[in-house]
Design an enzyme around this catalytic site. Structure first.
Site, PDB file in Angstrom:
ATOM      1  N   GLU A 123      10.030  17.642 -25.999  1.00  0.00           N
ATOM      2  CA  GLU A 123       9.303  18.112 -24.813  1.00  0.00           C
ATOM      3  C   GLU A 123       9.853  19.473 -24.358  1.00  0.00           C
ATOM      4  OE1 GLU A 123       6.651  16.535 -23.866  1.00  0.00           O
ATOM      5  OE2 GLU A 123       6.937  14.396 -24.291  1.00  0.00           O
ATOM      6  N   ASN A 154      -0.155  18.814 -22.517  1.00  0.00           N
ATOM      7  CA  ASN A 154      -0.566  17.923 -23.602  1.00  0.00           C
ATOM      8  C   ASN A 154      -0.484  18.580 -24.977  1.00  0.00           C
ATOM      9  OD1 ASN A 154      -1.111  15.722 -21.941  1.00  0.00           O
ATOM     10  ND2 ASN A 154      -3.140  16.536 -21.435  1.00  0.00           N
ATOM     11  N   GLU A 176      -4.375  17.207 -12.564  1.00  0.00           N
ATOM     12  CA  GLU A 176      -4.999  17.568 -13.836  1.00  0.00           C
ATOM     13  C   GLU A 176      -6.472  17.886 -13.662  1.00  0.00           C
ATOM     14  OE1 GLU A 176      -4.941  15.385 -17.982  1.00  0.00           O
ATOM     15  OE2 GLU A 176      -2.953  15.388 -17.093  1.00  0.00           O
ATOM     16  N   LYS A 186       8.007  22.188 -15.519  1.00  0.00           N
ATOM     17  CA  LYS A 186       7.134  21.048 -15.215  1.00  0.00           C
ATOM     18  C   LYS A 186       6.736  21.078 -13.743  1.00  0.00           C
ATOM     19  CE  LYS A 186       5.247  16.828 -15.607  1.00  0.00           C
ATOM     20  NZ  LYS A 186       5.533  15.487 -16.087  1.00  0.00           N
ATOM     21  N   LYS A 210       3.079  11.056 -11.839  1.00  0.00           N
ATOM     22  CA  LYS A 210       2.199  10.165 -12.625  1.00  0.00           C
ATOM     23  C   LYS A 210       2.950   8.868 -12.852  1.00  0.00           C
ATOM     24  CE  LYS A 210      -0.809  12.975 -15.551  1.00  0.00           C
ATOM     25  NZ  LYS A 210      -1.114  13.266 -16.969  1.00  0.00           N
ATOM     26  N   HIS A 246       0.115  16.565 -27.989  1.00  0.00           N
ATOM     27  CA  HIS A 246       0.001  15.176 -27.553  1.00  0.00           C
ATOM     28  C   HIS A 246      -1.245  14.447 -28.048  1.00  0.00           C
ATOM     29  CE1 HIS A 246       3.541  15.985 -25.242  1.00  0.00           C
ATOM     30  NE2 HIS A 246       3.528  14.795 -24.668  1.00  0.00           N
ATOM     31  N   ARG A 295      -2.423  21.668 -15.976  1.00  0.00           N
ATOM     32  CA  ARG A 295      -1.562  20.554 -16.357  1.00  0.00           C
ATOM     33  C   ARG A 295      -1.877  20.081 -17.770  1.00  0.00           C
ATOM     34  NH1 ARG A 295       0.857  15.792 -12.335  1.00  0.00           N
ATOM     35  NH2 ARG A 295       2.084  14.782 -13.940  1.00  0.00           N
ATOM     36  N   HIS A 313      -0.429  10.997 -29.629  1.00  0.00           N
ATOM     37  CA  HIS A 313      -0.937   9.699 -29.186  1.00  0.00           C
ATOM     38  C   HIS A 313      -1.585   8.954 -30.341  1.00  0.00           C
ATOM     39  CE1 HIS A 313      -1.066  11.373 -24.840  1.00  0.00           C
ATOM     40  NE2 HIS A 313       0.094  10.845 -25.125  1.00  0.00           N
ATOM     41  N   ARG A 321       0.806  -1.239   0.000  1.00  0.00           N
ATOM     42  CA  ARG A 321       0.000   0.000   0.000  1.00  0.00           C
ATOM     43  C   ARG A 321       0.834   1.281   0.000  1.00  0.00           C
ATOM     44  NH1 ARG A 321      -2.877  -3.310   3.391  1.00  0.00           N
ATOM     45  NH2 ARG A 321      -4.695  -4.218   2.356  1.00  0.00           N
ATOM     46  N   HIS A 325       8.275   8.572 -28.649  1.00  0.00           N
ATOM     47  CA  HIS A 325       7.262   9.500 -28.152  1.00  0.00           C
ATOM     48  C   HIS A 325       7.569  10.950 -28.556  1.00  0.00           C
ATOM     49  CE1 HIS A 325       4.264  11.339 -25.626  1.00  0.00           C
ATOM     50  NE2 HIS A 325       5.190  12.005 -24.966  1.00  0.00           N
TER      51      HIS A 325
HETATM   52  N1  LIG Z   1       4.964   9.961 -15.896  1.00  0.00           N
HETATM   53  C1  LIG Z   1       4.927  10.948 -16.747  1.00  0.00           C
HETATM   54  O1  LIG Z   1       4.519  12.065 -16.420  1.00  0.00           O
HETATM   55  C2  LIG Z   1       5.434  10.713 -18.128  1.00  0.00           C
HETATM   56  C3  LIG Z   1       5.711  11.801 -18.969  1.00  0.00           C
HETATM   57  C4  LIG Z   1       6.271  11.528 -20.220  1.00  0.00           C
HETATM   58  C5  LIG Z   1       6.527  10.224 -20.613  1.00  0.00           C
HETATM   59  N2  LIG Z   1       6.227   9.197 -19.778  1.00  0.00           N
HETATM   60  C6  LIG Z   1       6.502   7.803 -20.150  1.00  0.00           C
HETATM   61  O2  LIG Z   1       7.907   7.665 -20.322  1.00  0.00           O
HETATM   62  C7  LIG Z   1       8.145   6.586 -21.221  1.00  0.00           C
HETATM   63  C8  LIG Z   1       9.201   7.011 -22.194  1.00  0.00           C
HETATM   64  O3  LIG Z   1      10.372   7.334 -21.496  1.00  0.00           O
HETATM   65  P1  LIG Z   1      11.779   7.404 -22.223  1.00  0.00           P
HETATM   66  O4  LIG Z   1      11.655   8.196 -23.451  1.00  0.00           O
HETATM   67  O5  LIG Z   1      12.742   7.815 -21.188  1.00  0.00           O
HETATM   68  O6  LIG Z   1      11.990   5.909 -22.708  1.00  0.00           O
HETATM   69  P2  LIG Z   1      12.728   4.627 -22.046  1.00  0.00           P
HETATM   70  O7  LIG Z   1      12.597   4.603 -20.612  1.00  0.00           O
HETATM   71  O8  LIG Z   1      12.250   3.463 -22.830  1.00  0.00           O
HETATM   72  O9  LIG Z   1      14.259   4.886 -22.429  1.00  0.00           O
HETATM   73  C9  LIG Z   1      14.633   4.971 -23.775  1.00  0.00           C
HETATM   74  C10 LIG Z   1      15.780   4.028 -24.127  1.00  0.00           C
HETATM   75  O10 LIG Z   1      16.987   4.532 -23.595  1.00  0.00           O
HETATM   76  C11 LIG Z   1      17.669   3.530 -22.832  1.00  0.00           C
HETATM   77  N3  LIG Z   1      18.392   4.269 -21.807  1.00  0.00           N
HETATM   78  C12 LIG Z   1      17.900   4.883 -20.714  1.00  0.00           C
HETATM   79  N4  LIG Z   1      18.842   5.645 -20.142  1.00  0.00           N
HETATM   80  C13 LIG Z   1      19.960   5.509 -20.880  1.00  0.00           C
HETATM   81  C14 LIG Z   1      21.264   6.044 -20.795  1.00  0.00           C
HETATM   82  N5  LIG Z   1      21.592   6.958 -19.877  1.00  0.00           N
HETATM   83  N6  LIG Z   1      22.181   5.644 -21.709  1.00  0.00           N
HETATM   84  C15 LIG Z   1      21.836   4.758 -22.682  1.00  0.00           C
HETATM   85  N7  LIG Z   1      20.621   4.244 -22.836  1.00  0.00           N
HETATM   86  C16 LIG Z   1      19.688   4.621 -21.935  1.00  0.00           C
HETATM   87  C17 LIG Z   1      16.586   2.597 -22.380  1.00  0.00           C
HETATM   88  O11 LIG Z   1      17.106   1.315 -22.164  1.00  0.00           O
HETATM   89  C18 LIG Z   1      15.624   2.622 -23.566  1.00  0.00           C
HETATM   90  O12 LIG Z   1      16.081   1.723 -24.550  1.00  0.00           O
HETATM   91  C19 LIG Z   1       6.813   6.246 -21.851  1.00  0.00           C
HETATM   92  O13 LIG Z   1       6.347   5.050 -21.296  1.00  0.00           O
HETATM   93  C20 LIG Z   1       5.905   7.393 -21.457  1.00  0.00           C
HETATM   94  O14 LIG Z   1       4.563   7.001 -21.305  1.00  0.00           O
HETATM   95  C21 LIG Z   1       5.687   9.416 -18.552  1.00  0.00           C
HETATM   96 ZN   LIG Z   2       5.129  13.759 -23.786  1.00  0.00          ZN
END
Ligand SMILES: NC(=O)c1ccc[n+]([C@@H]2O[C@H](COP(=O)([O-])OP(=O)(O)OC[C@H]3O[C@@H](n4cnc5c(N)ncnc54)[C@H](O)[C@@H]3O)[C@@H](O)[C@H]2O)c1
Ligand SMILES: [Zn+2]
Length: 364
Positions: A189, A250, A241, A231, A147, A253, A246, A257, A125, A270
């Site tokens: 972003e 988007n 949101e 942010k 999030k 976005h 917030r 999406h 929890r 993304h």
């Molecule tokens: N929570 C939120 O508010 C929020 C906001 C935006 C995106 N997201 C989520 O984030 C995700 C995307 O995140 P991302 O773009 O970081 O992708 P990711 O976490 O998949 O990382 C991208 C790639 O980089 C590699 N990697 C990570 N750090 C590295 C480093 N320092 N050196 C070499 N390789 C490295 C990973 O293994 C992966 O292959 C999505 O699932 C999206 O929904 C969440």
């Molecule tokens: Zn985004």
């Protein structure tokens, strides 16, 4: 040292404010900081791609302060943001008798950050979680704001929780190992923040595209710090949101999406989808008379300078199928299309009731 405070005073509940520490080498401060919180035991959830590098730097810092740490490596990629992967981690935490005194440390990009945050929110929890973002996307966006969640076959991020970290350690040095395409994806972003809230940041990006792409440490620190502060400021004012603020995040976005869903997750990064989505949104705003062609042009030139895409591959989906996806988006309101649209550089509005024909026009 640059330090961003995200204020969540919590009213009658506990204060959930936290710091986002942005600087090269800050991973070395994890051990001392957690020791200061009296932490004795941690579970480090780390992206397999950075386990040997940044993951071991985190372990070294923790163990340097005699904090017990065991690691669970998460396979890289969006495919790990699932209930199955969460369950695997829950089981192995249960096996190790993890209790409420154990803190979770998430090391990786948005995938590991979202998954680890969700695991922390749900196990026993709720366990405290610390974020150590290692992608630009995670440093400027996903590690901040609480999030968390996983994907379902029916859609991205459909199961999750709001669960704020106790702190974020944003080490610019971790970006050195990040592949170029992932790095540029995060820049989308950053451009978004300039467009929605900070015309000055936007102008600064226009003047420094080359040093940013060269990953000059000074330029990166500035970009990440400013983005993280924006942010954090938005999250402070609209954590869940609820008041529309917030929602500005988007920008681009709704289109993004739809492109991501249509192309199958993973085909397009993304940030690439967001870049194309912002170009569509700006053109939509122009076609509705909300901005002039100069704004569309400046945004286009900046995205190009940062080597970000402006259009989806020609072989992609039809405008009608993309619109159908947008209508199913959880952010659309009963049958009408809603978009975040710019009114100038540094300002956006949430606009409801947009005609599908106008949207079809910018997609065609
Ligand atoms: N929570 C939120 O508010 C929020 C906001 C935006 C995106 N997201 C989520 O984030 C995700 C995307 O995140 P991302 O773009 O970081 O992708 P990711 O976490 O998949 O990382 C991208 C790639 O980089 C590699 N990697 C990570 N750090 C590295 C480093 N320092 N050196 C070499 N390789 C490295 C990973 O293994 C992966 O292959 C999505 O699932 C999206 O929904 C969440
Ligand atoms: Zn985004």
């Amino acid at each position: 040292m640059p330090r961003i405070r995200l204020h969540l005073p919590g009213g009658s509940g506990p204060d959930r404010s936290y710091d986002i520490l942005v600087r090269p080498g800050v991973i070395g401060e994890i051990g001392p900081t957690l020791a200061g919180y009296g932490v004795r035991r941690t579970v480090v959830l780390v992206d397999a791609a950075v386990e040997a590098t940044h993951g071991s730097a985190v372990l070294e810092s923790l163990r340097g302060k005699n904090i017990d740490a065991f690691t669970i490596a998460v396979p890289s990629g969006e495919g790990s943001k699932t209930v199955d992967e969460a369950a695997r981690i829950w089981e192995s935490m249960a096996h190790r008798a993890v209790d409420r005194q154990t803190h979770v440390v998430a090391v990786g990009g948005g995938v590991v950050g979202d998954l680890a945050g969700f695991v922390a929110a749900s196990f026993a929890r709720g366990l405290p979680v610390w974020q150590v973002p290692t992608t630009l996307m995670a440093q400027v966006d996903s590690s901040i704001g609480g999030k968390t969640g996983v994907n379902l076959a029916a859609g991205k991020n459909l199961v999750g929780a709001f669960w704020q970290p106790l702190g974020v350690f944003t080490d610019i040095d971790t970006l050195v190992t990040l592949p170029d395409r992932e790095f540029r994806s995060g820049l989308a972003e950053v451009v978004k923040y300039g467009m929605i809230l900070d015309g000055e940041l936007f102008s600064w990006l226009e003047g420094h595209a080359e040093s940013i792409l060269a990953r000059n440490a000074g330029a990166l620190t500035r970009v990440v710090e400013r983005s993280a502060a924006i942010k954090a400021g938005v999250v402070e004012k609209d954590e869940r949101e609820q008041n529309g603020l917030r929602a500005a995040l988007n920008y681009g976005h709704t289109f993004a999406h739809a492109f991501e869903t249509a192309s199958g997750y993973g085909a397009m990064l993304h940030g690439e989808a967001v870049s194309i989505g912002m170009h569509c949104a700006a053109r939509l705003a122009e076609s509705l008379g909300r901005i002039g062609p100069d704004v569309v042009d400046r945004q286009r030139r900046l995205l190009e300078a940062l080597r970000l895409p402006l259009a989806a591959p020609k072989s992609g989906s039809s405008p009608d199928s993309l619109i159908a996806i947008m209508l199913r988006d959880k952010k659309s309101v009963a049958g009408t299309l809603r978009f975040v649209l710019p009114s100038r550089i540094g300002r956006v509005d949430l606009v409801d009731g947009i005609d599908a024909a106008a949207v079809r026009h910018v997609l065609g």
